[in-house]
Design a protein around this motif. Structure first.
Motif, PDB file in Angstrom:
ATOM      1  N   HIS A 197       0.860  -1.188   0.000  1.00 47.88           N
ATOM      2  CA  HIS A 197       0.000   0.000   0.000  1.00 47.88           C
ATOM      3  C   HIS A 197       0.896   1.237   0.000  1.00 47.88           C
ATOM      4  O   HIS A 197       2.027   1.182   0.499  1.00 47.88           O
ATOM      5  CB  HIS A 197      -0.887  -0.020   1.251  1.00 47.88           C
ATOM      6  N   PRO A 198       0.443   2.368  -0.535  1.00 47.00           N
ATOM      7  CA  PRO A 198       1.271   3.578  -0.502  1.00 47.00           C
ATOM      8  C   PRO A 198       1.741   3.982   0.890  1.00 47.00           C
ATOM      9  O   PRO A 198       2.779   4.641   1.025  1.00 47.00           O
ATOM     10  CB  PRO A 198       0.345   4.649  -1.105  1.00 47.00           C
ATOM     11  N   LEU A 199       1.012   3.573   1.946  1.00 48.80           N
ATOM     12  CA  LEU A 199       1.388   3.972   3.302  1.00 48.80           C
ATOM     13  C   LEU A 199       2.220   2.937   4.049  1.00 48.80           C
ATOM     14  O   LEU A 199       2.814   3.253   5.077  1.00 48.80           O
ATOM     15  CB  LEU A 199       0.131   4.290   4.119  1.00 48.80           C
ATOM     16  N   CYS A 200       2.253   1.695   3.564  1.00 48.52           N
ATOM     17  CA  CYS A 200       3.006   0.666   4.283  1.00 48.52           C
ATOM     18  C   CYS A 200       3.198  -0.557   3.409  1.00 48.52           C
ATOM     19  O   CYS A 200       2.498  -0.747   2.404  1.00 48.52           O
ATOM     20  CB  CYS A 200       2.294   0.260   5.583  1.00 48.52           C
ATOM     21  N   LYS A 201       4.149  -1.385   3.815  1.00 48.76           N
ATOM     22  CA  LYS A 201       4.230  -2.739   3.283  1.00 48.76           C
ATOM     23  C   LYS A 201       4.137  -3.702   4.460  1.00 48.76           C
ATOM     24  O   LYS A 201       4.607  -3.412   5.574  1.00 48.76           O
ATOM     25  CB  LYS A 201       5.496  -2.960   2.469  1.00 48.76           C
ATOM     26  N   ALA A 202       3.496  -4.839   4.195  1.00 56.56           N
ATOM     27  CA  ALA A 202       3.243  -5.812   5.253  1.00 56.56           C
ATOM     28  C   ALA A 202       2.937  -7.154   4.595  1.00 56.56           C
ATOM     29  O   ALA A 202       2.758  -7.238   3.376  1.00 56.56           O
ATOM     30  CB  ALA A 202       2.071  -5.368   6.123  1.00 56.56           C
ATOM     31  N   ALA A 203       2.885  -8.191   5.409  1.00 58.96           N
ATOM     32  CA  ALA A 203       2.460  -9.499   4.913  1.00 58.96           C
ATOM     33  C   ALA A 203       1.876 -10.280   6.075  1.00 58.96           C
ATOM     34  O   ALA A 203       2.273 -10.101   7.238  1.00 58.96           O
ATOM     35  CB  ALA A 203       3.613 -10.269   4.275  1.00 58.96           C
ATOM     36  N   ILE A 204       0.922 -11.155   5.742  1.00 57.17           N
ATOM     37  CA  ILE A 204       0.254 -12.004   6.729  1.00 57.17           C
ATOM     38  C   ILE A 204       0.250 -13.426   6.188  1.00 57.17           C
ATOM     39  O   ILE A 204      -0.102 -13.648   5.021  1.00 57.17           O
ATOM     40  CB  ILE A 204      -1.198 -11.539   6.967  1.00 57.17           C
ATOM     41  N   SER A 205       0.631 -14.382   7.013  1.00 54.08           N
ATOM     42  CA  SER A 205       0.513 -15.789   6.641  1.00 54.08           C
ATOM     43  C   SER A 205      -0.867 -16.291   7.042  1.00 54.08           C
ATOM     44  O   SER A 205      -1.339 -16.005   8.150  1.00 54.08           O
ATOM     45  CB  SER A 205       1.592 -16.630   7.326  1.00 54.08           C
ATOM     46  N   LEU A 206      -1.496 -17.068   6.139  1.00 52.20           N
ATOM     47  CA  LEU A 206      -2.773 -17.677   6.504  1.00 52.20           C
ATOM     48  C   LEU A 206      -2.587 -18.694   7.615  1.00 52.20           C
ATOM     49  O   LEU A 206      -3.521 -18.965   8.370  1.00 52.20           O
ATOM     50  CB  LEU A 206      -3.414 -18.331   5.279  1.00 52.20           C
ATOM     51  N   ASN A 260       7.607   5.499   5.406  1.00 50.16           N
ATOM     52  CA  ASN A 260       8.596   6.498   5.819  1.00 50.16           C
ATOM     53  C   ASN A 260       9.550   5.980   6.887  1.00 50.16           C
ATOM     54  O   ASN A 260      10.306   6.754   7.486  1.00 50.16           O
ATOM     55  CB  ASN A 260       7.895   7.774   6.306  1.00 50.16           C
ATOM     56  N   GLU A 261       9.551   4.666   7.148  1.00 50.00           N
ATOM     57  CA  GLU A 261      10.461   4.072   8.127  1.00 50.00           C
ATOM     58  C   GLU A 261      11.536   3.262   7.405  1.00 50.00           C
ATOM     59  O   GLU A 261      11.246   2.486   6.493  1.00 50.00           O
ATOM     60  CB  GLU A 261       9.694   3.170   9.101  1.00 50.00           C
ATOM     61  N   ASP A 262      12.779   3.414   7.857  1.00 47.91           N
ATOM     62  CA  ASP A 262      13.898   2.722   7.215  1.00 47.91           C
ATOM     63  C   ASP A 262      13.966   1.250   7.581  1.00 47.91           C
ATOM     64  O   ASP A 262      14.465   0.432   6.793  1.00 47.91           O
ATOM     65  CB  ASP A 262      15.224   3.396   7.600  1.00 47.91           C
ATOM     66  N   GLY A 296      -1.772   0.621   7.953  1.00 43.21           N
ATOM     67  CA  GLY A 296      -1.507   1.828   7.198  1.00 43.21           C
ATOM     68  C   GLY A 296      -0.363   2.551   7.873  1.00 43.21           C
ATOM     69  O   GLY A 296       0.687   1.966   8.125  1.00 43.21           O
ATOM     70  N   LYS A 297      -0.561   3.842   8.209  1.00 43.01           N
ATOM     71  CA  LYS A 297       0.439   4.563   8.999  1.00 43.01           C
ATOM     72  C   LYS A 297       0.584   3.946  10.384  1.00 43.01           C
ATOM     73  O   LYS A 297       1.636   4.048  11.023  1.00 43.01           O
ATOM     74  CB  LYS A 297       0.061   6.037   9.127  1.00 43.01           C
ATOM     75  N   HIS A 336      16.566   6.634  17.154  1.00 42.06           N
ATOM     76  CA  HIS A 336      16.028   7.459  16.085  1.00 42.06           C
ATOM     77  C   HIS A 336      14.502   7.466  16.018  1.00 42.06           C
ATOM     78  O   HIS A 336      13.931   8.158  15.176  1.00 42.06           O
ATOM     79  CB  HIS A 336      16.585   7.001  14.741  1.00 42.06           C
ATOM     80  N   ARG A 337      13.853   6.695  16.882  1.00 40.87           N
ATOM     81  CA  ARG A 337      12.397   6.700  16.854  1.00 40.87           C
ATOM     82  C   ARG A 337      11.856   6.181  18.178  1.00 40.87           C
ATOM     83  O   ARG A 337      12.562   5.532  18.950  1.00 40.87           O
ATOM     84  CB  ARG A 337      11.855   5.862  15.691  1.00 40.87           C
TER      85      ARG A 337
END
Length: 291
Positions: free
Chosen positions: A36-45, A57-59, A145-146, A224-225
């Motif tokens: 998604h434009p706001l994040c990347k993620a993945a879920i295993s079934l 925006n996170e490294d 998302g964010k 840094h965060r």
């Protein structure tokens, strides 16, 4: 190539679920890969297991996945947000319950400019009834998302203990602290690691501790965060890091992996979830970044 990049680039696509979600076959698992434009993620079934979550925006990922995580049927995945249910620990076999090693079903998907929402479900079956002789409805809802919100919802006629066993990515375990943990805890190790400040934790050795009266909000303060962890309807928070020797003994962790994650787990342990058949009981966590 990192394991996250390998998952994001996986070419074994089974179907497009929505504009920003693809279902792919990765080793022995089926994954829902979110770009998604706001994040990347993945879920295993398997396990309704959030593998990672990284706002754009996170490294480095906020929810961390081991580079040596194994994607084998019936085996727990190292990293992400394992769902421990209907028991926590080694009370019964398998450890931490069967939910994290059982295949769930994708029930619902929605997405907007603000992110994606996915609901996965699990009901009793012949396999679960062999180890847990109860009927149940179990749902796991993610809003990504964010921020990252995860909520476990369950119905049945029994009580359950549970944890969202979240691994958080950090720059270096030696330089972080976790606040809002409270005064009272159950020490699971024989070694002593007394907090320098009451209710806070810093790290210079293995940690495995159940905090029994935590605040509703914890922070992981990094160089840094600052990761904000907002628990809801929880009773306990577990803090865990295996440190050097145990990391080397685990085949799904790199030797130095312990330096780059800390588990701050949203739990229902000392106050189990009291289920009814009429309505869902729930608890969960919302994760965000404070600059």
């Amino acid at each position: 190539m990192s394991i996250i990049q390998s998952i994001q680039d996986c070419h074994h696509q089974l179907k497009s679920v929505s504009k920003h979600i693809n279902q792919v076959h990765y080793d022995e698992h089926q994954l829902l890969v979110i770009a998604h434009p706001l994040c990347k993620a993945a879920i295993s079934l398997q396990g309704a297991h959030l593998l990672y979550w990284q706002p754009t925006n996170e490294d480095i990922p906020v929810v961390w996945l081991s580079e040596k995580a194994l994607f084998k049927k019936g085996k727990a995945i190292r990293g992400g947000m394992p769902v421990c249910w209907p028991w926590f620990g080694n009370t019964l076999t398998p450890a931490h319950g069967f939910a994290r090693t059982t295949d769930w079903h994708l029930k619902n998907v929605a997405e907007t400019e603000e992110g994606v929402e996915l609901v996965l479900s699990l009901r009793e079956n012949d396999t679960t009834l062999q180890v847990w002789p109860h009927k149940f409805d179990l749902e796991m809802k993610f809003q990504l998302g964010k921020t990252c919100k995860a909520e476990l919802m369950c119905r049945g006629d029994f009580s359950a203990t549970s944890a969202l066993h979240t691994y958080y990515g950090v720059s270096d375990i030696d330089s972080i602290r976790v606040d809002g943990l409270g005064d009272n805890y159950v020490e699971k190790l024989s070694t002593v690691n007394l907090p320098k400040v009451t209710g806070e934790m810093t790290f210079n050795q293995e940690v495995d501790r159940i905090y029994t009266h935590p605040a509703s909000v914890n922070h992981i303060i990094d160089r840094h965060r600052k990761i904000k962890i907002n628990h809801f309807s929880h009773s306990d928070v577990v803090v865990w890091n295996p440190w050097a020797d145990k990391s080397k003994a685990m085949n799904d962790l790199e030797d130095n992996s312990y330096q780059h994650f800390v588990c701050v787990e949203t739990c229902r342990i000392h106050h189990p979830i009291m289920l009814t058949e009429q309505q869902f009981a729930h608890y969960g966590v919302e994760i965000s970044i404070e600059k």
